[in-house]
Every structure is written in structure tokens, then in C-alpha cells.
Design a protein around this motif. Structure first.
Motif, mmCIF file in Angstrom:
data_model
loop_
_atom_site.group_PDB
_atom_site.id
_atom_site.type_symbol
_atom_site.label_atom_id
_atom_site.label_comp_id
_atom_site.label_asym_id
_atom_site.label_seq_id
_atom_site.Cartn_x
_atom_site.Cartn_y
_atom_site.Cartn_z
ATOM 1 N N GLY A 1 0.825 -1.340 -0.028
ATOM 2 C CA GLY A 1 -0.098 0.180 0.061
ATOM 3 C C GLY A 1 0.903 1.312 -0.077
ATOM 4 N N VAL A 2 2.263 1.204 -0.322
ATOM 5 C CA VAL A 2 2.805 2.266 -0.091
ATOM 6 C C VAL A 2 2.917 2.785 -1.776
ATOM 7 C CG1 VAL A 2 5.382 3.264 0.030
ATOM 8 C CG2 VAL A 2 4.491 1.366 1.347
ATOM 9 N N CYS A 3 2.790 4.203 -1.661
ATOM 10 C CA CYS A 3 2.621 5.061 -3.025
ATOM 11 C C CYS A 3 3.825 4.779 -3.962
ATOM 12 C CB CYS A 3 2.236 6.376 -2.847
ATOM 13 S SG CYS A 3 0.421 6.553 -2.111
ATOM 14 N N ALA A 4 3.770 4.587 -5.290
ATOM 15 C CA ALA A 4 4.848 4.762 -6.092
ATOM 16 C C ALA A 4 5.859 5.989 -5.690
ATOM 17 C CB ALA A 4 4.631 4.339 -7.512
ATOM 18 N N PHE A 5 5.008 6.895 -5.676
ATOM 19 C CA PHE A 5 5.790 8.478 -5.654
ATOM 20 C C PHE A 5 6.824 8.325 -4.459
ATOM 21 C CE2 PHE A 5 6.370 12.646 -3.586
ATOM 22 C CZ PHE A 5 6.469 13.322 -4.850
ATOM 23 N N TYR A 6 6.726 7.787 -3.565
ATOM 24 C CA TYR A 6 7.865 7.900 -2.648
ATOM 25 C C TYR A 6 9.006 6.678 -2.802
ATOM 26 C CZ TYR A 6 4.411 10.388 0.097
ATOM 27 O OH TYR A 6 3.339 11.014 0.442
ATOM 28 N N ASP A 7 9.172 6.104 -3.960
ATOM 29 C CA ASP A 7 10.207 5.316 -4.423
ATOM 30 C C ASP A 7 10.694 6.089 -5.498
ATOM 31 O OD1 ASP A 7 11.540 3.541 -6.206
ATOM 32 O OD2 ASP A 7 10.644 1.564 -5.181
ATOM 33 N N GLU A 8 12.060 6.458 -5.348
ATOM 34 C CA GLU A 8 12.526 7.482 -6.295
ATOM 35 C C GLU A 8 12.770 6.873 -7.658
ATOM 36 O OE1 GLU A 8 16.008 9.748 -5.257
ATOM 37 O OE2 GLU A 8 15.188 10.186 -3.128
ATOM 38 N N THR A 9 13.208 5.595 -7.506
ATOM 39 C CA THR A 9 13.413 4.759 -8.962
ATOM 40 C C THR A 9 11.961 4.639 -9.810
ATOM 41 O OG1 THR A 9 15.093 3.524 -7.968
ATOM 42 C CG2 THR A 9 14.271 2.722 -9.911
ATOM 43 N N TYR A 10 11.026 4.291 -8.730
ATOM 44 C CA TYR A 10 9.914 4.054 -9.468
ATOM 45 C C TYR A 10 9.064 5.355 -9.909
ATOM 46 C CZ TYR A 10 6.354 0.898 -11.704
ATOM 47 O OH TYR A 10 5.822 0.310 -12.671
ATOM 48 N N ARG A 11 9.233 6.448 -9.174
ATOM 49 C CA ARG A 11 8.822 7.714 -9.596
ATOM 50 C C ARG A 11 9.506 8.318 -10.971
ATOM 51 N NH1 ARG A 11 10.799 12.800 -6.275
ATOM 52 N NH2 ARG A 11 10.101 11.352 -4.383
ATOM 53 N N GLU A 12 10.648 7.742 -11.218
ATOM 54 C CA GLU A 12 11.153 8.022 -12.473
ATOM 55 C C GLU A 12 10.664 7.196 -13.677
ATOM 56 O OE1 GLU A 12 15.742 8.723 -14.430
ATOM 57 O OE2 GLU A 12 15.515 7.962 -12.410
ATOM 58 N N VAL A 13 10.480 6.070 -13.387
ATOM 59 C CA VAL A 13 9.932 5.131 -14.271
ATOM 60 C C VAL A 13 8.569 5.633 -14.676
ATOM 61 C CG1 VAL A 13 8.734 3.089 -14.492
ATOM 62 C CG2 VAL A 13 10.911 3.191 -13.467
ATOM 63 N N LEU A 14 7.585 6.030 -13.751
ATOM 64 C CA LEU A 14 6.321 6.561 -14.038
ATOM 65 C C LEU A 14 6.624 7.567 -14.915
ATOM 66 C CD1 LEU A 14 4.116 5.900 -11.168
ATOM 67 C CD2 LEU A 14 4.469 4.667 -13.169
ATOM 68 N N THR A 15 7.573 8.626 -14.568
ATOM 69 C CA THR A 15 7.308 10.124 -15.151
ATOM 70 C C THR A 15 7.875 9.879 -16.823
ATOM 71 O OG1 THR A 15 8.109 11.223 -13.217
ATOM 72 C CG2 THR A 15 8.586 12.487 -15.189
ATOM 73 N N LYS A 16 8.801 8.990 -16.821
ATOM 74 C CA LYS A 16 9.373 8.737 -18.368
ATOM 75 C C LYS A 16 8.420 7.848 -19.080
ATOM 76 C CE LYS A 16 14.384 9.090 -17.643
ATOM 77 N NZ LYS A 16 14.245 10.115 -16.659
ATOM 78 N N GLY A 17 7.749 7.103 -18.382
ATOM 79 C CA GLY A 17 6.689 6.192 -19.121
ATOM 80 C C GLY A 17 5.654 6.862 -19.583
ATOM 81 N N LEU A 18 5.039 8.006 -18.683
ATOM 82 C CA LEU A 18 4.208 8.753 -19.098
ATOM 83 C C LEU A 18 4.650 9.853 -20.276
ATOM 84 C CD1 LEU A 18 2.288 9.855 -15.887
ATOM 85 C CD2 LEU A 18 1.281 8.584 -17.756
ATOM 86 N N THR A 19 5.765 10.263 -20.211
ATOM 87 C CA THR A 19 6.330 10.996 -21.370
ATOM 88 C C THR A 19 6.301 10.082 -22.664
ATOM 89 O OG1 THR A 19 7.911 11.962 -19.841
ATOM 90 C CG2 THR A 19 8.474 12.119 -22.068
ATOM 91 N N LEU A 20 6.754 8.769 -22.390
ATOM 92 C CA LEU A 20 6.771 7.972 -23.745
ATOM 93 C C LEU A 20 5.092 8.078 -24.276
ATOM 94 C CD1 LEU A 20 9.110 5.093 -22.835
ATOM 95 C CD2 LEU A 20 9.546 7.274 -24.411
ATOM 96 N N LYS A 21 4.292 7.837 -23.420
ATOM 97 C CA LYS A 21 2.818 7.715 -23.797
ATOM 98 C C LYS A 21 2.271 9.068 -24.451
ATOM 99 C CE LYS A 21 1.633 3.679 -22.005
ATOM 100 N NZ LYS A 21 1.506 2.514 -22.751
ATOM 101 N N ALA A 22 2.987 10.166 -23.978
ATOM 102 C CA ALA A 22 2.651 11.440 -24.807
ATOM 103 C C ALA A 22 3.040 11.570 -26.162
ATOM 104 C CB ALA A 22 3.004 12.653 -24.038
ATOM 105 N N ILE A 23 4.333 11.202 -26.183
ATOM 106 C CA ILE A 23 5.168 11.086 -27.606
ATOM 107 C C ILE A 23 4.492 10.182 -28.612
ATOM 108 C CG2 ILE A 23 7.237 10.437 -28.916
ATOM 109 C CD1 ILE A 23 8.845 11.086 -26.240
ATOM 110 N N TRP A 24 3.918 8.861 -27.982
ATOM 111 C CA TRP A 24 3.384 8.113 -28.847
ATOM 112 C C TRP A 24 2.042 8.621 -29.560
ATOM 113 C CZ3 TRP A 24 -1.739 5.867 -28.957
ATOM 114 C CH2 TRP A 24 -1.995 5.028 -29.801
ATOM 115 N N GLN A 25 1.288 9.449 -28.834
ATOM 116 C CA GLN A 25 0.114 10.118 -29.349
ATOM 117 C C GLN A 25 0.359 11.316 -30.246
ATOM 118 O OE1 GLN A 25 -2.999 10.940 -26.049
ATOM 119 N NE2 GLN A 25 -1.593 10.148 -24.573
ATOM 120 N N ILE A 26 1.290 12.033 -29.752
ATOM 121 C CA ILE A 26 1.842 13.215 -30.572
ATOM 122 C C ILE A 26 2.475 12.741 -32.096
ATOM 123 C CG2 ILE A 26 3.530 15.018 -31.102
ATOM 124 C CD1 ILE A 26 3.902 15.300 -27.899
#
Length: 363
Positions: free
Chosen positions: A147-172
Motif C-alpha cells: 500500500g505504499v505509493c509509487a511516488f515515494y520510491d525514487e526509482t519508480y517515480r522516475e519510471v512513471l514520469t518517463k513512461g508517461l512521457t513516452l505515452k505522450a510522444i506516441w500520441q503526438i
């Protein structure tokens, strides 16, 4: 590029169970800035917290909890992580799209995007709205097995940020294939931003949020799109301004004068060309939506503009605000009845038409 002045679009979700009917409604009501809808009524994978998981390492379905969680401890995750970072480097920095399809949004995570792209292909659109969940909202919504939020895991926070960036690029890039001249407006849906600074996130630093948002925003701009952030509540608007976003979208029905508390930030934002997307049609308050009309919405908008001018002591000119304003509902319409959702879409379209006529804005 054409201006967005007093145009209309919407936030994302609709209650429809038929994707074609939803897309047809959108292209009927939003002829200047059509968007693709999230349709959780078609499939639960279209919920915004699940819709973007394809290709993101470490996310799996937990049968016991009956929900998606992240696991950043397994050997499989670290293998996937290496490939993921290599993909990000080649796509973002080298513009090599060989592996971009790994980060596509396909069925069952969307039923509407293929229909949306086909409609875009058949029309001469200058703008097209797309969206991702914001990294802060996703990072505080997605948890591990404890139940620990991904935000508090620095590595996984980076994964989510970069992953969403790739989702945005795919749409663009999907839209560029159809029309290289089209301007994509990429919204990040950040409802949790309204809780920043509360006891729920007392340890979260503004600088952390700014850094996350700026990373995604900078790449969106680098790929030729406009960046927008939607927050359906009051927020610290200085965070969005400091992150460099092009468009701020908020619930302007319930919190129409909340921008005035950050008047200096808004002055800098507008003078640098930023847009305010006024969420003027209430979709979070069903009773208000049932009762409201164009006259009330127009008055609320005009009062909010006057308030911002007054609080700036004239440093923000009224004409500048009008020029750099457009309209949306206050939030998604997925929780509404079909009848009320259609009313909300109609009202956004109508307020746009009425104010363009009032201020002499041509399409």
C-alpha cells in the motif's frame, strides 16, 4: 499557428458504452479542438489510473487485492528496467521510434483512439487534444503490495514520469503521421494537485512536483506539442507556472477566482503566452449542472476575469486574458448520466460560440 482564443474542448471521460457514439458526439460538439474520450463504461482498463500501464515495467495485477500494483523488487523488473531506459534514451534524445509502439495505448486500454484518429484523418483540424494521467496523480494512486505509493520510491517515480512521457510522444507522433501541421495539445490530468500542501502529502516538496512535471512538459514541447495541466480543484498555481506549462485548466465554476491568489504568477504566465482553460461548466456538481445556463456561465467567467484584473492592479490587461482563454467542463463527464454529459458538452460549445461572437473572434 492559429490561436486558441475562446475555443472549446473537454477534459476526457464520458459515460458512453458505445465508443462510436462518444466519438461522434465529440466531433459534433468540438469542431475546433476534438479530443479522444476515456470510456471506463466500455472497459475498466480505460480508467485513467490503469489506461497507461502498457509497456511500463513493474506493473502487475494483484489477484488478492483485485487491482494493479507496482513491484520494483523482482529480477524481472530490473531486466525490463534496463530495456525501458534504453528505449527512452533512443526515443526522446535520438528521435529513433523503432520501439515506440511498445508504449502505444491499444485495446482494452482504449476503445476510442482508433476512431478518433480516423476522424482526424478525414477533417482539416488545426488542433487535436490528447491526454495522459499526470505523474504526481499516478505516483500517488499506484501502490505496491503493502500500500505504499509509487511516488515515494525514487526509482519508480522516475519510471512513471518517463513512461508517461513516452505515452505522450506516441500520441503526438500518431497525429503527426496524419497531419504534420496539426498542433497536439497534450493534457496531464492532475486532480491530486489540489491536495498538495495538505496533511495527506505534508512531506512532499514543491520542487519535487515541479521537477516531475517539467520533465514531461519539456519533452512534449520538444516534440512540437502544447502542454496543459488539468486540476479540478484549487491548487498552488505557482507550481504549474514554474514547471513551464503552456495551459492551466481548472474548475472555474467552483473556484472561479482562485487564480487571483497567485496574481503575480498569473501575470508572468499570461505575458509569456500562457493560456487559461476555464473549466466553466460544472461536471462535478450534478445539481449545479442541471440548473445552470449560458447566462450564469458567462457572468461567472466575466466576474473571474474582472477579479484577476483588479487583483493585478491593472498589470494584467483584460484583453490579454480574453485573448488567452478558452473553455472546458470543470472535469470529466464519466460520472454523469448520458443526458447530463451531453448537456455539459453542449454548454461548453455554446459559451465558446457566444463569447467569440461577443468579442469579435473569428474561427
Amino acid at each position: 499557428m492559429k490561436a486558441l482564443t475562446l475555443k472549446a474542448t473537454a477534459v476526457g471521460s464520458l459515460p458512453h458504452k458505445n465508443p462510436k457514439e462518444a466519438v461522434d458526439l465529440i466531433f459534433n460538439k468540438f469542431k475546433e479542438i476534438p479530443f479522444w474520450p476515456q470510456l471506463a463504461g466500455v472497459d475498466r482498463h480505460e480508467d485513467m489510473t490503469v489506461q497507461y500501464i502498457q509497456g511500463i515495467p513493474g506493473i502487475k495485477f494483484d489477484e488478492k487485492q483485485s487491482k494493479y500494483i507496482y513491484d520494483a523488487q523482482s529480477d524481472e523488473f530490473f531486466t525490463e528496467l534496463e530495456d525501458f531506459f534504453m528505449d527512452y534514451e533512443s526515443i526522446v534524445n535520438e528521435k529513433d521510434f523503432t520501439n515506440l509502439e511498445k508504449y502505444a495505448i491499444t485495446k482494452p486500454y482504449t476503445s476510442a483512439i482508433p476512431l478518433y484518429l480516423e476522424k482526424i484523418k478525414n477533417g482539416g483540424y488545426s488542433f487535436a487534444k490528447c491526454h495522459i494521467i499526470g505523474p504526481f496523480t499516478w505516483g500517488t494512486s499506484l501502490c505496491d503490495s503493502e500500500g505504499v505509493c509509487a511516488f515515494y520510491d525514487e526509482t519508480y517515480r522516475e519510471v512513471l514520469t518517463k513512461g508517461l512521457t513516452l505515452k505522450a510522444i506516441w500520441q503526438i507522433e500518431q497525429l503527426k503521421k496524419i497531419n504534420p501541421k496539426i498542433t497536439t495539445i497534450m493534457f496531464m490530468d492532475e486532480p491530486v494537485m489540489s491536495q498538495l500542501g495538505t496533511s495527506a502529502f505534508i512531506t512532499v516538496k514543491k520542487e519535487e512536483i515541479i521537477e516531475m512535471l517539467a520533465e514531461v512538459i519539456n519533452v512534449i514541447k520538444d516534440f512540437g506539442a502544447m502542454s496543459a495541466i488539468h486540476c479540478c480543484g484549487k491548487s498552488d498555481w505557482s507550481v504549474l507556472v514554474d514547471a513551464g506549462v503552456d495551459i492551466i485548466n481548472f474548475d472555474a465554476f467552483a473556484y472561479s477566482k482562485s487564480l487571483g491568489a497567485y496574481v503575480k504568477d498569473m501575470e508572468n504566465f499570461l505575458k509569456k503566452g500562457g493560456y487559461i482553460a476555464w473549466g466553466i461548466v460544472p461536471t462535478l456538481d450534478k445539481d449545479a449542472l442541471e440548473k445552470t445556463n449560458i447566462e450564469e456561465l458567462e457572468n461567472k467567467f466575466e466576474d473571474a476575469v474582472d477579479d484577476l484584473v483588479k487583483k493585478s492592479k491593472g498589470n494584467i490587461e483584460r484583453d490579454l486574458i480574453i485573448k488567452q482563454s478558452f473553455f472546458t467542463p470543470s472535469c470529466g463527464a464519466g460520472g454523469l448520466s448520458m443526458e447530463l454529459a451531453q448537456k455539459a458538452m453542449s454548454l461548453v460549445n455554446e459559451i465558446s460560440f457566444k463569447l467569440k461572437e461577443k468579442y469579435g473572434v473569428s474561427d
